[in-house]
Write a protein that holds these residues in place. Structure first.
Motif, PDB file in Angstrom:
ATOM      1  N   ASN A   1       0.824  -1.213   0.000  1.00 53.33           N
ATOM      2  CA  ASN A   1       0.000   0.000   0.000  1.00 53.33           C
ATOM      3  C   ASN A   1       0.853   1.257   0.000  1.00 53.33           C
ATOM      4  O   ASN A   1       0.585   2.216  -0.736  1.00 53.33           O
ATOM      5  N   LEU A   2       1.908   1.293   0.828  1.00 61.53           N
ATOM      6  CA  LEU A   2       2.738   2.491   0.923  1.00 61.53           C
ATOM      7  C   LEU A   2       3.516   2.732  -0.375  1.00 61.53           C
ATOM      8  O   LEU A   2       3.627   3.876  -0.846  1.00 61.53           O
TER       9      LEU A   2
ATOM     10  N   ASN B   1       1.126   3.937  -3.078  1.00 64.58           N
ATOM     11  CA  ASN B   1       0.780   5.345  -2.864  1.00 64.58           C
ATOM     12  C   ASN B   1       1.928   6.265  -3.282  1.00 64.58           C
ATOM     13  O   ASN B   1       1.717   7.307  -3.914  1.00 64.58           O
TER      14      ASN B   1
ATOM     15  N   VAL C   1       9.350   5.009   4.532  1.00 63.17           N
ATOM     16  CA  VAL C   1       9.061   5.059   3.095  1.00 63.17           C
ATOM     17  C   VAL C   1       9.048   6.530   2.701  1.00 63.17           C
ATOM     18  O   VAL C   1       8.127   7.281   3.055  1.00 63.17           O
TER      19      VAL C   1
ATOM     20  N   LEU D   1      -3.985   4.207   3.264  1.00 63.38           N
ATOM     21  CA  LEU D   1      -3.386   4.532   4.566  1.00 63.38           C
ATOM     22  C   LEU D   1      -4.250   4.055   5.718  1.00 63.38           C
ATOM     23  O   LEU D   1      -3.733   3.761   6.809  1.00 63.38           O
TER      24      LEU D   1
ATOM     25  N   VAL E   1      -3.154   0.544   6.158  1.00 65.14           N
ATOM     26  CA  VAL E   1      -1.828   0.542   6.787  1.00 65.14           C
ATOM     27  C   VAL E   1      -1.939   0.822   8.277  1.00 65.14           C
ATOM     28  O   VAL E   1      -1.340   0.120   9.110  1.00 65.14           O
TER      29      VAL E   1
ATOM     30  N   VAL F   1       2.379   4.321  13.372  1.00 64.01           N
ATOM     31  CA  VAL F   1       2.650   4.867  12.050  1.00 64.01           C
ATOM     32  C   VAL F   1       2.407   6.362  12.101  1.00 64.01           C
ATOM     33  O   VAL F   1       1.470   6.832  12.747  1.00 64.01           O
TER      34      VAL F   1
ATOM     35  N   VAL G   1       6.598   8.263   5.357  1.00 58.16           N
ATOM     36  CA  VAL G   1       5.770   7.459   6.268  1.00 58.16           C
ATOM     37  C   VAL G   1       6.717   6.673   7.169  1.00 58.16           C
ATOM     38  O   VAL G   1       7.598   5.951   6.679  1.00 58.16           O
TER      39      VAL G   1
ATOM     40  N   THR H   1      -4.007  -4.062  -2.193  1.00 63.73           N
ATOM     41  CA  THR H   1      -3.852  -2.626  -2.064  1.00 63.73           C
ATOM     42  C   THR H   1      -5.186  -1.947  -2.130  1.00 63.73           C
ATOM     43  O   THR H   1      -6.158  -2.476  -2.634  1.00 63.73           O
TER      44      THR H   1
END
Length: 462
Positions: free
Chosen positions: A351-352, A355, A381, A412, A415, A426, A438, A460
Motif C-alpha cells: 500500500n505504501l 501510494n 518510506v 493509509l 496501513v 505509524v 511514512v 492494495t
C-alpha cells in the motif's frame, strides 16, 4: 494466584501455630521444672527427717542409711552434715560434697533459704535436719538434670512435630484450594486469549471451580457465542457485497467496452469517462473489502525478517517504478525481526509503495529504509512527491481521507489498522526538500530466534 493463596494461608497458619504451640511449650516446660524440683525436695526432706532422728535423738543410723541407699538406687547423690558442717554420711557418689554443696550447708545451718545452683548438669537441693532456726544438721541432694532435659526436649520435639504437621496440612489444603480456584481461571484466560487470536469457536469449561468462576465462564461463553455470530454475520455481509457489487460492475464494464468499440466523437469521450468511473468504483469496492478484512484481523504474531520483506517488495515493485520512470531503492540495513501477523508487512509495504509511486512525478524517487529504534524496527518510506499539508495529514489515516482523484482514500487506513493491531505505530513526516515520509515503528520479536517470513498476495487500496 496459587502461590499467593498458598503463601497467605501458610503465613496465617504459622502465626496461629506459633501463638498456640509456643506458649503451651513454655507452660509445659515450666511445669516439668517445678515437678522435678518438687520431687527432688521431697526426697531431700525424707533423708533429712531420717537424719534428724540420728543427729538429734541419737538413734541408730539405720533409717538414715536406708534413705541414702534408696537415693543412690535412684541415681541421686546425697550427703548428711551435722551442725558443725562435718560430713556424717553420704552415698558413694560425691557430687553432694563439693564446694557448692558446702555453701548450701552453711546457708542452711545459718537459717537462711538455700539457693541451689546447677553443677555440671546436676541440680542441688538442701534441707535442714530438724528445726529450721536451729538445725541439727543439713542434707544435700544432687540429682542429674538429664531426665529433666530429656522430658523438656521431648515436649519441644512433639510441639515442633505437631507444628510441622499443621504446616504440611496447611500447605496441602492451600495448594488444593488455590488450584481449585485458579485452574478454571487459567482455562478461562487461555480461552479468552484464543478467542482474541481469532478462534471464534473457543469456549471455556463451566464444570469446575467456585460458583462465581463457573458463572464467569458461562458469561464468557455467551459473549463468545454472540461475538462469533456477529463476526460470521459481518463476514457473510462482506461476501455478499463482494459478490453482489463486483459481478454487476464487471458486467457494466464489459457493456461499456463493447459500446466504446464502435463509438466516435463525443460519444467515445463520454464512454471513456464512464469507463474511468467504473474502474474507480471497482477499486473503491476492492478497497472497502480490504479495509473490512484488515479491521477483522486478529494476528498471531510470528517472527518476520523486516529487511528481507522490504527487499522482496522493492524487487516486486521495481518494474512498475521503471515503467513510471521512478527510482525505487532500499539501502542496506540491519537484520531485524519484528513481531507481526503473517503477511501483514507485505500488505503494508504494498500500500505504501503504491501510494508513493502514484504521488511521485516522472524522474522522482522512492526510498524504503530499515533501521533499529530501541524496541522497534523502524521502516521509512520516503518520496519526493508533492507531500501533504497539515490538514491532509490529520485525516490521512481515516477512510476516504485522501482527496486525490486517482486513489480511493483507503490505502493509509489499511496501513494504520494493520500496524496498530500488531502493537506498532505509524506517522507522517515531511521529506526534507519536499515530499512525504511514512514512518513505521514495528515491535521487535523477543520470543526466540528470528524466523522466516510468510508471503502473501498484495492487497492494495491506494
Amino acid at each position: 494466584m496459587t502461590r499467593r493463596i498458598t503463601l497467605t494461608l501458610l503465613a496465617l497458619t504459622t502465626v496461629l501455630l506459633v501463638l498456640a504451640v509456643v506458649p503451651l511449650g513454655v507452660l509445659m516446660t515450666a511445669r516439668e521444672r517445678v515437678a522435678f524440683r518438687d520431687d527432688q525436695q521431697a526426697t531431700t526432706r525424707a533423708i533429712a527427717a531420717a537424719a534428724e532422728e540420728h543427729l538429734s535423738d541419737h538413734r541408730p543410723a539405720t533409717a538414715m542409711r536406708k534413705e541414702l541407699h534408696a537415693a543412690a538406687e535412684a541415681g541421686d547423690c546425697a550427703a548428711v552434715y551435722d551442725a558443725s558442717a562435718r560430713l556424717v554420711a553420704s552415698t558413694e557418689c560425691t557430687a553432694a560434697q563439693g564446694e557448692e554443696a558446702r555453701e548450701l550447708v552453711d546457708r542452711v545451718l545459718a537459717g537462711h533459704e538455700p539457693v541451689p545452683p546447677e553443677n555440671e548438669g546436676r541440680l542441688l537441693a538442701a534441707e535442714p535436719a530438724g528445726d529450721v532456726r536451729q538445725p541439727a544438721g543439713a542434707v544435700v541432694l544432687a540429682r542429674s538434670a538429664a531426665p529433666l532435659n530429656a522430658r523438656i526436649a521431648g515436649i519441644w520435639g512433639w510441639s515442633a512435630g505437631i507444628g510441622l504437621l499443621g504446616l504440611a496440612a496447611s500447605v496441602l489444603l492451600s495448594v488444593r484450594l488455590a488450584r481449585w480456584v485458579s485452574r478454571p481461571l487459567s482455562t478461562l484466560d487461555a480461552a479468552a486469549q484464543r478467542l482474541g487470536e481469532g478462534v471464534l469457536g473457543e469456549r471455556a469449561a463451566v464444570d469446575g471451580g467456585p460458583p462465581e468462576v463457573r458463572r464467569l465462564a458461562a458469561t464468557f461463553n455467551t459473549m463468545a457465542a454472540r461475538t462469533e455470530a456477529l463476526v460470521h454475520g459481518h463476514r457473510a455481509v462482506i461476501a455478499d457485497v463482494s459478490h453482489q457489487l463486483r459481478t454487476p460492475l464487471a458486467a457494466l464494464r464489459l457493456r461499456l467496452d463493447v459500446l466504446a468499440a464502435g463509438a466516435e466523437g463525443d460519444t467515445a469521450e463520454e464512454l471513456a469517462a464512464a469507463q474511468g468511473e467504473i474502474a474507480r468504483l471497482s477499486r473503491l469496492v476492492d478497497g472497502l473489502l480490504a479495509v473490512a478484512r484488515a479491521e477483522q484481523a486478529t494476528p498471531r504474531p510470528v517472527a518476520v525478517r523486516v529487511d528481507e520483506v522490504v527487499a522482496e517488495r522493492v524487487d516486486a515493485w521495481s518494474p512498475v517504478a521503471e515503467e513510471r520512470n521512478v527510482l525505487l531503492t532500499t539501502p542496506s540495513g540491519p537484520a531485524l525481526a519484528a513481531s507481526l501477523g503473517s503477511g501483514h508487512l507485505e500488505q503494508i509495504l504494498d500500500n505504501l509503495i503504491a501510494n508513493a509511486l502514484d504521488a511521485v512525478p516522472d524522474g522522482g524517487s522512492v526510498t524504503v529504509g530499515v533501521r533499529a529504534a530501541g524496541r522497534f524496527a523502524r521502516v521509512r518510506v520516503t518520496d519526493d512527491g508533492p507531500g501533504m499539508d497539515t490538514d491532509a495529514k490529520a485525516v490521512a489515516f481515516h477512510r476516504f481521507g485522501s482527496s486525490r482523484a486517482r486513489g480511493t482514500g483507503l490505502g493509509l487506513a489499511i496501513v494504520h489498522r494493520l500496524v496498530t493491531v500488531n502493537g506498532g505505530t505509524v506517522s507522517l513526516e515531511d521529506t526534507p526538500g519536499g515530499g512525504l515520509t511514512v514512518v513505521l515503528d514495528l515491535p521487535l520479536w523477543s520470543r526466540g530466534e528470528p524466523g522466516r517470513h510468510a508471503t502473501s498476495v498484495p492487497e492494495t487500496g491506494a
